[in-house]
Design an enzyme around this catalytic site. Structure first.
Site, mmCIF file in Angstrom:
data_model
loop_
_atom_site.group_PDB
_atom_site.id
_atom_site.type_symbol
_atom_site.label_atom_id
_atom_site.label_comp_id
_atom_site.label_asym_id
_atom_site.label_seq_id
_atom_site.Cartn_x
_atom_site.Cartn_y
_atom_site.Cartn_z
ATOM 1 N N GLY A 10 -14.506 -27.139 -0.182
ATOM 2 C CA GLY A 10 -13.967 -26.174 0.336
ATOM 3 C C GLY A 10 -14.453 -25.808 1.858
ATOM 4 O O GLY A 10 -15.338 -26.551 2.307
ATOM 5 N N LYS B 109 -14.159 -32.904 -7.051
ATOM 6 C CA LYS B 109 -13.817 -33.519 -8.306
ATOM 7 C C LYS B 109 -12.464 -33.648 -8.344
ATOM 8 O O LYS B 109 -11.842 -34.161 -9.374
ATOM 9 C CB LYS B 109 -14.236 -32.414 -9.348
ATOM 10 C CG LYS B 109 -13.875 -31.028 -9.379
ATOM 11 C CD LYS B 109 -14.523 -30.544 -10.553
ATOM 12 C CE LYS B 109 -13.904 -29.031 -10.669
ATOM 13 N NZ LYS B 109 -14.614 -28.225 -11.839
ATOM 14 N N GLU C 111 -7.589 -5.079 5.184
ATOM 15 C CA GLU C 111 -7.696 -5.518 3.585
ATOM 16 C C GLU C 111 -8.307 -4.028 3.116
ATOM 17 O O GLU C 111 -9.009 -3.426 3.976
ATOM 18 C CB GLU C 111 -8.160 -6.734 3.167
ATOM 19 C CG GLU C 111 -6.995 -7.746 3.583
ATOM 20 C CD GLU C 111 -7.650 -9.397 2.992
ATOM 21 O OE1 GLU C 111 -8.178 -9.249 1.931
ATOM 22 O OE2 GLU C 111 -7.842 -9.927 3.778
ATOM 23 N N HIS D 4 -9.316 -9.353 -8.909
ATOM 24 C CA HIS D 4 -8.548 -9.126 -7.697
ATOM 25 C C HIS D 4 -7.325 -8.135 -8.158
ATOM 26 O O HIS D 4 -6.818 -8.200 -9.437
ATOM 27 C CB HIS D 4 -7.549 -10.153 -7.244
ATOM 28 C CG HIS D 4 -7.358 -9.914 -5.851
ATOM 29 N ND1 HIS D 4 -5.851 -9.274 -5.822
ATOM 30 C CD2 HIS D 4 -7.593 -10.189 -4.677
ATOM 31 C CE1 HIS D 4 -5.721 -9.081 -4.413
ATOM 32 N NE2 HIS D 4 -6.626 -9.793 -3.703
ATOM 33 N N ARG E 184 -12.073 -3.146 -3.870
ATOM 34 C CA ARG E 184 -11.178 -3.625 -5.044
ATOM 35 C C ARG E 184 -11.604 -3.302 -6.385
ATOM 36 O O ARG E 184 -10.824 -3.283 -7.359
ATOM 37 C CB ARG E 184 -11.519 -5.237 -4.993
ATOM 38 C CG ARG E 184 -10.441 -5.859 -4.072
ATOM 39 C CD ARG E 184 -10.850 -7.611 -4.087
ATOM 40 N NE ARG E 184 -10.173 -7.919 -3.002
ATOM 41 C CZ ARG E 184 -10.099 -8.929 -2.389
ATOM 42 N NH1 ARG E 184 -11.017 -9.942 -3.095
ATOM 43 N NH2 ARG E 184 -9.651 -9.070 -1.225
ATOM 44 N N HIS F 265 -11.244 -13.286 -9.858
ATOM 45 C CA HIS F 265 -10.895 -13.634 -8.741
ATOM 46 C C HIS F 265 -12.328 -14.338 -7.830
ATOM 47 O O HIS F 265 -11.983 -15.632 -7.358
ATOM 48 C CB HIS F 265 -10.176 -12.250 -7.846
ATOM 49 C CG HIS F 265 -10.081 -12.739 -6.330
ATOM 50 N ND1 HIS F 265 -9.156 -13.984 -5.957
ATOM 51 C CD2 HIS F 265 -10.586 -12.141 -5.152
ATOM 52 C CE1 HIS F 265 -9.147 -13.804 -4.667
ATOM 53 N NE2 HIS F 265 -10.095 -12.938 -4.127
ATOM 54 N N GLU G 58 -19.254 -19.642 -2.565
ATOM 55 C CA GLU G 58 -18.955 -18.710 -3.757
ATOM 56 C C GLU G 58 -20.019 -18.839 -4.831
ATOM 57 O O GLU G 58 -20.443 -18.113 -5.544
ATOM 58 C CB GLU G 58 -17.837 -18.633 -4.384
ATOM 59 C CG GLU G 58 -17.343 -17.766 -5.507
ATOM 60 C CD GLU G 58 -15.973 -17.821 -5.974
ATOM 61 O OE1 GLU G 58 -15.142 -18.332 -5.214
ATOM 62 O OE2 GLU G 58 -15.612 -16.927 -6.689
ATOM 63 N N ARG H 185 -17.877 -7.608 -3.454
ATOM 64 C CA ARG H 185 -17.444 -8.219 -2.154
ATOM 65 C C ARG H 185 -16.434 -7.432 -1.256
ATOM 66 O O ARG H 185 -15.402 -7.214 -1.843
ATOM 67 C CB ARG H 185 -17.035 -9.634 -2.312
ATOM 68 C CG ARG H 185 -16.825 -10.551 -1.085
ATOM 69 C CD ARG H 185 -16.572 -11.897 -1.430
ATOM 70 N NE ARG H 185 -15.139 -12.079 -2.106
ATOM 71 C CZ ARG H 185 -14.116 -11.948 -1.620
ATOM 72 N NH1 ARG H 185 -13.806 -11.949 -0.193
ATOM 73 N NH2 ARG H 185 -13.100 -12.276 -2.636
HETATM 74 C C1 SIN Z 1 -6.637 -11.467 -0.487
HETATM 75 O O1 SIN Z 1 -5.848 -12.222 0.274
HETATM 76 O O2 SIN Z 1 -6.301 -10.526 -1.360
HETATM 77 C C2 SIN Z 1 -7.794 -12.155 -0.898
HETATM 78 C C3 SIN Z 1 -8.813 -12.426 0.060
HETATM 79 C C4 SIN Z 1 -10.235 -12.202 -0.368
HETATM 80 O O3 SIN Z 1 -10.383 -12.386 -1.682
HETATM 81 O O4 SIN Z 1 -11.068 -11.967 0.366
#
Ligand code: SIN
Length: 535
Positions: A13, A34, A113, A238, A284, A345, A369, A380
């Site tokens: 990633g 993997k 966000e 999430h 969140r 999430h 992560e 987070r």
């Molecule tokens: C999202 O697009 O809601 C996820 C972004 C994140 O987890 O930071």
């Protein structure tokens, strides 16, 4: 088979790829992943990457929002360091070919966000991770010093203590045993520096929007090698993943709420207004708990996310992936609200590392992560994860390159993998059953709302399953399914044990037995020391 490399990177990633790109001019890199190289959680990231756009920008408010979302458990020095590296992180990504969305004035289009007091999120429409992964994979594939091994899964790390079969003053990582999934052969890889960038552990839970590779491998294998883990109780749920009986797990980005969407009950009532001053854009943990509460009191299977007040053209242009995916299940988000539920999430805890991403085992770096850097605290802040991935990859690269120049130690003589008397298992179904049982148990007892009784019940179930896994592991040839099962069981146990230690509710950890936050007694990281090696 035996292989060697200066840098062994496990995971492909944003963190693993950017580390590889940062060190590859100075030494050989073996990058192990993997599945296919771009089958990662990064590829699925929708919202974007939070970063102050320039050195003159407002770092203080990004620091403040991160601390508030983290329920005051984030480490202020690490938050400050990460946020200040934002402009450089964005410049690195652009230099590797990432194209972020721009507005009509040809400036970068910043979105917003949950938990953000400002628009500071760089994005590529609603598929930011896919764009980042595309560019980084292309750059890594082009680089002559990076050798990529797909369909290879790490089994365990090789450490000095393991080789010498004794405890050592400072345990050092010397590489890893890796299973070639197609050939069913365990390869021994010796490396001067080993980097775990294997992503998260959403698959520990029954419902998750993570890809099926998110089995906590990095956390489990680092812990088994003696590295401590921290804050494992903070699994982020999430708030909004698509709810549809036929849908594969699919995230509805928080950027949809960032652009004005409202959460409603089945009868149309908006329910976030009296929950938090940021309403639908609250952090969140607060939104996920509010949804869980609404579903429980009204007996509903889901709640609804409504952005129908925006024009259809705008929605289709800004959220093309989400629009198309919803439509493929018969939901037209331009005309009707999207049914959503919370799902596992992001793991905010992980392997405890220093400000260079180094774990308690020397020359073992854990980034992305899988790591607990101190940035996320108890929850987070949205879109801080891609930022953390690249910032700590750069920090880990910096210190490994310094060490490589200072001393280039010979590769130690590593004992090859020995499969002993192992035979092929004739009862693979046990692996599948145990996998399912752990995930259900974690969802039911270690989810959004916890209690001591639920946690203890989960712990005894998981420990029983662990015994079966150990037996399986020693008696039968290992398979990738067995490796992943062993890892999710380890991670599940670490989550439950950490949750049992925290006698308060903070951020993502909410328990009915201690519903209040207790700054006086509980404002600390929950640390579980690494496993004791058995010789
Ligand atoms: C999202 O697009 O809601 C996820 C972004 C994140 O987890 O930071």
């Amino acid at each position: 088979m035996k292989l060697t490399a200066d840098f062994l990177v496990i995971g492909s990633g944003i963190a693993g790829l950017s580390y590889a790109l940062k060190v590859a001019d100075k030494g050989s890199v073996l990058l192990v992943t993997k599945r296919q190289i771009d089958y990662t959680a990064t590829s699925l990231a929708q919202g974007g990457i939070a970063a102050v756009a320039s050195e003159q920008g407002d770092f203080a408010s990004h620091v403040e929002d991160t601390m508030v979302a983290g329920a005051d458990l984030s480490h202020p020095d690490i938050v400050d360091l990460t946020v200040r590296k934002g402009p450089q992180a964005i410049a690195d990504l652009i230099s590797w070919g990432v194209e972020f969305s721009r507005n009509d004035q040809n400036e970068y289009d910043m979105t917003r966000e949950g938990g953000h007091s400002q628009r500071r999120i760089f994005h590529a429409k609603d598929a930011t991770g896919r764009e980042i992964e595309r560019a980084l994979v292309a750059a890594a594939t082009r680089h002559p010093a990076i050798r990529i091994l797909e369909n290879h899964i790490a089994v365990d790390l090789i450490t000095e203590a393991k080789i010498r079969q004794t405890s050592v003053d400072e345990n050092r990582c010397l590489g890893a045993y890796v299973l070639d999934i197609e050939q069913q052969e365990v390869i021994t890889i010796g490396a001067r520096f080993t980097v775990l960038a294997t992503g998260g552990a959403g698959k520990v839970y029954l419902y998750t929007c993570n890809p099926d590779v998110a089995t906590g491998d990095g956390v489990a294998i680092a812990w088994r090698a003696g590295a401590a883990v921290a804050n494992m109780e903070f699994m982020q749920f999430h708030p909004t993943t698509l709810y549809h009986p036929k849908a594969k797990p699919f995230l509805i980005s928080e950027a949809v709420r960032g652009e004005g969407a409202i959460l409603r009950r089945r009868d149309g009532t908006a329910f976030m207004n009296d929950q938090h001053s940021l309403k639908d854009l609250a952090p969140r943990d607060i939104v996920a708990r509010a949804i869980d509460h609404q579903m429980k009191i009204y007996g509903d299977d889901c709640v609804f996310l409504d952005i129908t007040h925006k024009s259809a053209d705008y929605i289709q242009d800004r959220f093309p992936t989400i629009y198309e995916t919803c439509l493929s299940y018969g939901i037209d988000m331009t005309r009707e609200p999207i049914p959503v539920v919370p799902a596992a999430h992001y793991l905010c805890g992980g392997v405890q590392v220093d400000s260079y991403g180094e774990s308690g085992v020397r020359d073992l770096f854990v980034i992305g992560e899988s790591a607990s850097t101190g940035l996320h605290g108890a929850n987070r802040l949205a879109s801080n994860s891609l930022l953390e991935g690249i910032v700590f990859a750069s920090r880990a690269a910096e210190i490994s390159l310094q060490r490589l120049v200072a001393a280039r130690p010979d590769f130690p003589d590593i004992v090859p993998w020995d499969s002993g008397d192992a035979t092929n298992s004739d009862e693979e179904v046990i692996v599948a059953h145990n996998w399912d049982e752990i995930r259900r148990c974690m969802w039911n007892y270690v989810g959004i709302v916890r209690s001591d009784k639920r946690l203890s019940r989960a712990l005894s179930r998981i420990q029983l399953i662990q015994q079966e896994i150990v037996e399986y592991y020693w008696n039968f040839h290992i398979t990738s399914d067995l490796i992943e099962l062993r890892n999710i069981a380890t991670v599940a146990e670490l989550i439950v044990k950490s949750a049992l230690q925290r006698k308060e509710s903070r951020g993502l950890h909410f328990t009915l037995d201690y519903p209040q936050r207790d700054d006086q007694n509980c404002k600390y990281d929950t640390v579980i020391p690494g496993a004791t090696l058995s010789f």
